[in-house]
Structure formats: structure tokens, C-alpha cells
Design a protein around this motif. Sequence first.
Motif, PDB file in Angstrom:
ATOM      1  N   PHE A  36       0.692  -1.106  -0.187  1.00 49.13           N
ATOM      2  CA  PHE A  36      -0.016  -0.042   0.086  1.00 49.13           C
ATOM      3  C   PHE A  36       0.776   1.328  -0.131  1.00 49.13           C
ATOM      4  N   ALA A  37       2.012   1.367   0.761  1.00 50.22           N
ATOM      5  CA  ALA A  37       2.814   2.364   0.897  1.00 50.22           C
ATOM      6  C   ALA A  37       3.547   2.557  -0.462  1.00 50.22           C
ATOM      7  N   TYR A  38       3.961   1.536  -1.048  1.00 47.49           N
ATOM      8  CA  TYR A  38       4.705   1.864  -2.527  1.00 47.49           C
ATOM      9  C   TYR A  38       3.631   2.233  -3.317  1.00 47.49           C
ATOM     10  N   ALA A  39       2.507   1.568  -3.417  1.00 47.12           N
ATOM     11  CA  ALA A  39       1.376   1.960  -4.351  1.00 47.12           C
ATOM     12  C   ALA A  39       1.008   3.507  -4.036  1.00 47.12           C
ATOM     13  N   THR A  40       0.957   3.908  -2.832  1.00 50.93           N
ATOM     14  CA  THR A  40       0.492   5.339  -2.743  1.00 50.93           C
ATOM     15  C   THR A  40       1.659   6.394  -3.376  1.00 50.93           C
ATOM     16  N   SER A  41       2.969   5.975  -3.163  1.00 48.34           N
ATOM     17  CA  SER A  41       4.040   6.557  -3.572  1.00 48.34           C
ATOM     18  C   SER A  41       3.925   6.646  -5.136  1.00 48.34           C
ATOM     19  N   ASN A  42       3.625   5.418  -5.855  1.00 49.02           N
ATOM     20  CA  ASN A  42       3.458   5.513  -7.225  1.00 49.02           C
ATOM     21  C   ASN A  42       2.392   6.458  -7.544  1.00 49.02           C
ATOM     22  N   ALA A  43       1.222   6.371  -6.946  1.00 51.58           N
ATOM     23  CA  ALA A  43      -0.027   7.159  -7.441  1.00 51.58           C
ATOM     24  C   ALA A  43       0.397   8.515  -7.396  1.00 51.58           C
ATOM     25  N   ILE A  44       1.015   8.987  -6.337  1.00 50.52           N
ATOM     26  CA  ILE A  44       1.224  10.581  -6.230  1.00 50.52           C
ATOM     27  C   ILE A  44       2.103  10.980  -7.538  1.00 50.52           C
ATOM     28  N   GLU A  45       3.342   9.931  -7.843  1.00 53.09           N
ATOM     29  CA  GLU A  45       4.090  10.326  -8.752  1.00 53.09           C
ATOM     30  C   GLU A  45       3.476  10.699 -10.000  1.00 53.09           C
ATOM     31  N   MET A  46       2.553   9.255 -10.542  1.00 50.67           N
ATOM     32  CA  MET A  46       1.872   9.486 -11.640  1.00 50.67           C
ATOM     33  C   MET A  46       0.822  10.682 -11.628  1.00 50.67           C
ATOM     34  N   ALA A  47       0.142  10.926 -10.684  1.00 51.35           N
ATOM     35  CA  ALA A  47      -0.748  12.038 -10.481  1.00 51.35           C
ATOM     36  C   ALA A  47      -0.015  13.492 -10.890  1.00 51.35           C
ATOM     37  N   ARG A  48       1.231  13.549 -10.425  1.00 44.93           N
ATOM     38  CA  ARG A  48       1.743  14.786 -10.808  1.00 44.93           C
ATOM     39  C   ARG A  48       2.167  14.988 -12.180  1.00 44.93           C
ATOM     40  N   ILE A  49       2.683  13.866 -12.743  1.00 46.60           N
ATOM     41  CA  ILE A  49       2.866  13.588 -14.269  1.00 46.60           C
ATOM     42  C   ILE A  49       1.718  13.860 -15.046  1.00 46.60           C
ATOM     43  N   ASP A  50       0.453  13.368 -14.713  1.00 49.18           N
ATOM     44  CA  ASP A  50      -0.558  13.756 -15.449  1.00 49.18           C
ATOM     45  C   ASP A  50      -1.240  15.036 -15.070  1.00 49.18           C
ATOM     46  N   GLY A  51      -0.843  15.797 -14.019  1.00 49.31           N
ATOM     47  CA  GLY A  51      -1.419  16.954 -13.702  1.00 49.31           C
ATOM     48  C   GLY A  51      -2.991  16.934 -13.086  1.00 49.31           C
ATOM     49  N   ASN A  52      -2.887  15.595 -12.615  1.00 47.93           N
ATOM     50  CA  ASN A  52      -4.289  15.469 -11.761  1.00 47.93           C
ATOM     51  C   ASN A  52      -4.169  15.824 -10.395  1.00 47.93           C
ATOM     52  N   VAL A  53      -4.808  17.052 -10.099  1.00 46.21           N
ATOM     53  CA  VAL A  53      -4.707  17.609  -8.790  1.00 46.21           C
ATOM     54  C   VAL A  53      -5.421  16.922  -7.803  1.00 46.21           C
ATOM     55  N   ILE A  54      -6.707  16.380  -7.921  1.00 45.79           N
ATOM     56  CA  ILE A  54      -7.300  15.699  -6.832  1.00 45.79           C
ATOM     57  C   ILE A  54      -6.397  14.320  -6.528  1.00 45.79           C
ATOM     58  N   ASP A  55      -6.018  13.628  -7.419  1.00 41.89           N
ATOM     59  CA  ASP A  55      -5.572  12.308  -7.320  1.00 41.89           C
ATOM     60  C   ASP A  55      -4.050  12.791  -6.316  1.00 41.89           C
ATOM     61  N   GLU A  56      -3.352  13.805  -6.808  1.00 42.24           N
ATOM     62  CA  GLU A  56      -2.146  14.248  -6.094  1.00 42.24           C
ATOM     63  C   GLU A  56      -2.282  14.499  -4.818  1.00 42.24           C
ATOM     64  N   ARG A  57      -3.470  15.162  -4.418  1.00 38.59           N
ATOM     65  CA  ARG A  57      -3.732  15.418  -3.009  1.00 38.59           C
ATOM     66  C   ARG A  57      -4.350  14.420  -2.248  1.00 38.59           C
ATOM     67  N   PHE A  58      -5.212  13.805  -2.645  1.00 37.27           N
ATOM     68  CA  PHE A  58      -5.831  12.488  -2.176  1.00 37.27           C
ATOM     69  C   PHE A  58      -4.807  11.493  -1.685  1.00 37.27           C
ATOM     70  N   PHE A  59      -3.760  11.164  -2.451  1.00 38.82           N
ATOM     71  CA  PHE A  59      -3.101  10.103  -2.195  1.00 38.82           C
ATOM     72  C   PHE A  59      -1.833  10.879  -1.485  1.00 38.82           C
ATOM     73  N   SER A  60      -1.661  12.123  -1.557  1.00 43.57           N
ATOM     74  CA  SER A  60      -0.882  12.796  -0.423  1.00 43.57           C
ATOM     75  C   SER A  60      -1.257  12.763   0.909  1.00 43.57           C
ATOM     76  N   MET A  61      -2.354  12.934   1.151  1.00 39.72           N
ATOM     77  CA  MET A  61      -3.171  12.856   2.555  1.00 39.72           C
ATOM     78  C   MET A  61      -3.102  11.273   2.867  1.00 39.72           C
ATOM     79  N   MET A  62      -2.890  10.293   2.206  1.00 41.13           N
ATOM     80  CA  MET A  62      -2.816   9.065   2.773  1.00 41.13           C
ATOM     81  C   MET A  62      -1.463   8.671   2.900  1.00 41.13           C
ATOM     82  N   MET A  63      -0.648   9.385   2.557  1.00 45.82           N
ATOM     83  CA  MET A  63       1.197   9.079   2.538  1.00 45.82           C
ATOM     84  C   MET A  63       1.429   9.112   4.359  1.00 45.82           C
ATOM     85  N   PRO A  64       0.844   9.867   5.198  1.00 44.62           N
ATOM     86  CA  PRO A  64       1.074  10.053   6.606  1.00 44.62           C
ATOM     87  C   PRO A  64       0.709   8.333   7.270  1.00 44.62           C
TER      88      PRO A  64
END
Length: 343
Positions: A36-64
Amino acid sequence: MNTWMDMNCRHALRAWNDTNRRAGFPDDDWDPRRAFAYATSNAIEMARIDGNVIDERFFSMMMPFARPWFPDNPDPSVAERIPATFPDDIPCDHRPLGLILTRETAGLLSNASASAGMYEQWRQKLGSEWTVYVDVPHSALTFNTGRPGGNVQIRAILAASWGKDLPAGHVQFAVQLTDMGTETSHGRVGGLLRVDERVSPSDHRSDTWADRSLQPPFAGRALQDRVLARAGTFLRLVLCYYHIGPANVREPVEATPSHRLKGGKPGKGKSLFALTRLRASEHVGRSLTGLASSWSLSERQEVAGHFRLQACGPQRSERRMIWIAGYERGPAGSAIRPKGVTV
């Protein structure tokens, strides 16, 4: 127990592959929280590449929640990416708060009324740097998308007092929508809890903050606004109930140690993460039973904000939770009772 995060941990485990293991995870380590931790990191990176604001912030809030489960000695490529994906707004030792609502609690709060003054009640107790995850039971908060058989439900809410370009004093939050009775994602919507206690459907930089799957023709802006308004009010009530409700409403849920996991599942009554279950309670508000009929106040007192079960329905046989804002009581013009001060 079937929390939304637990389910996603097991989904991440099923998606485990040799590439991820070579990236720094031991071959014999099948703890779903690491996946889950590694998948969350992947999701944030992909959201940043795609410019998907909601996904980046959603997964960033799961990172803690995910951060403690990264491997201690990862591959160098992973060691470089973890700091890059972990939100730089908060320290890495930040401890988030996870809440699970029982069906009774969700029903109690979903029908509750909110009023001014609730904001400061829980903000002062949470402090300036916090992250909260709220697990919402199936079918507790539902919406009609306007499509045949297209009803959706709020399954989880994430909120944080930190975030990129977040205005001072505001709170960002994101809502996970799923199809009715399932964990199948129907998209995400995000917004702000403002200092003035309003809910904003967008941040100060982008016009809309919503998952692409929620854009027309699947659902219109009206649905997003309804989801945000209801989720924002519900979130404030949950946080206030957690801090102001009686002590017996809070039940700790232990995290299952890695060596006790069975097929990636936590033990009975436990979770993959340390959480708090919020139970419904009949003991809320100020009880007036047992007071003599001649009892009266001789001075004015300050009454703190609190919840109360208000009689309603046929012959007042039902109860609806309401929030009572702080007020003063007692004879007008009389002296105010002094408060005790701890020195």
C-alpha cells in the motif's frame, strides 16, 4: 473489519509483482501495508506527471498513514523517490488520526444539524498540523448521479490542515465515492473547509477539483456541489463528536502486527492500521434529570458547545442529534461565575 484502507491494502498486495520486490521489498515480506505504501507513492508520482490535482492531493493525504510502512533499507531508487512523494508540508514523523464510524454513528451524524461555533471546537484540539481519515459505512451517505442505477455513496473522507498553497486556517479534504455497497471507485471530489465555516468546491488556483470520471456526461457540477456540501458538514460533525462526545464513544482499534496477519488480513475486530471506532451514544448533551423543580441560577454561567439528542418524529418518539453552540445562562445583569484557572 472491512475499512476502505484495509481493502485497498489488500488490492495493492494482489497487484504485487517482481518489479516492486526488486525495488526494495524483501521477497518474503507480504505485508499489504508495504504494498500500500509503495502503491501510494506510485500514485502520487503518476498524478503529478498527469497534472491530476485531486489524485495528487488525495494520495498525499494518505501518505502519513502509509509512510511508516516503507522498507527500512530500500533500493536507492526508492530511497530517492520516497522523500519526493512524501508531502513536504509536514514532518515525516507526523501521526495521523484514523476514525471508523459504526452504522449507528453514521446515521446519527448524517441527520444531525450543525451550527456556527463548531469549527473552533475541534480545530483547537487537533492543533495546526493534522491529517484525518474517516471510514464511512456503506449506504450511509448516498447520492443520485442522474443515471439509471447510478446511485453512489461516500466511502471515505480524507482531510488535512496542510497542503500545497493551502490558505492559512483552511482545511483541504477529499471524498472517495464508490458504487453502492461496493469498493468500486466512482471517482473523487475535493474541496476546502474555510475559516468562515463555509465549504468551498474549489481551491484558490483551480476552477474545479474533482476526479475526471465525475465530469460530464457522467455527472454534472451539481452532484459535486451536493457531495462537497454534505461531506463538509458531516466531516465537521464527526471531528466535533470525536472530541466533544462522551468518552465511551471512542473505542481503540488495534493494528495487527505483521507476523499475525493471515492472508494479508487483520485479526478479528482489528485493522491494518491503528484506528478509533466511533460508537453512537445516548449520553450526549446536558442531562436535566434529578434537578429540583425550584432549582435556579443566581449568577450567569458560560455553557460550552455540546451535542444534544432532540426529540422529534411521531409523538416525539425519535431522537435527532443537534449541536448547541456555546452560550451564557442565568439571570440577566447578574455577576458572571468566575472560571477556575490552573497555575
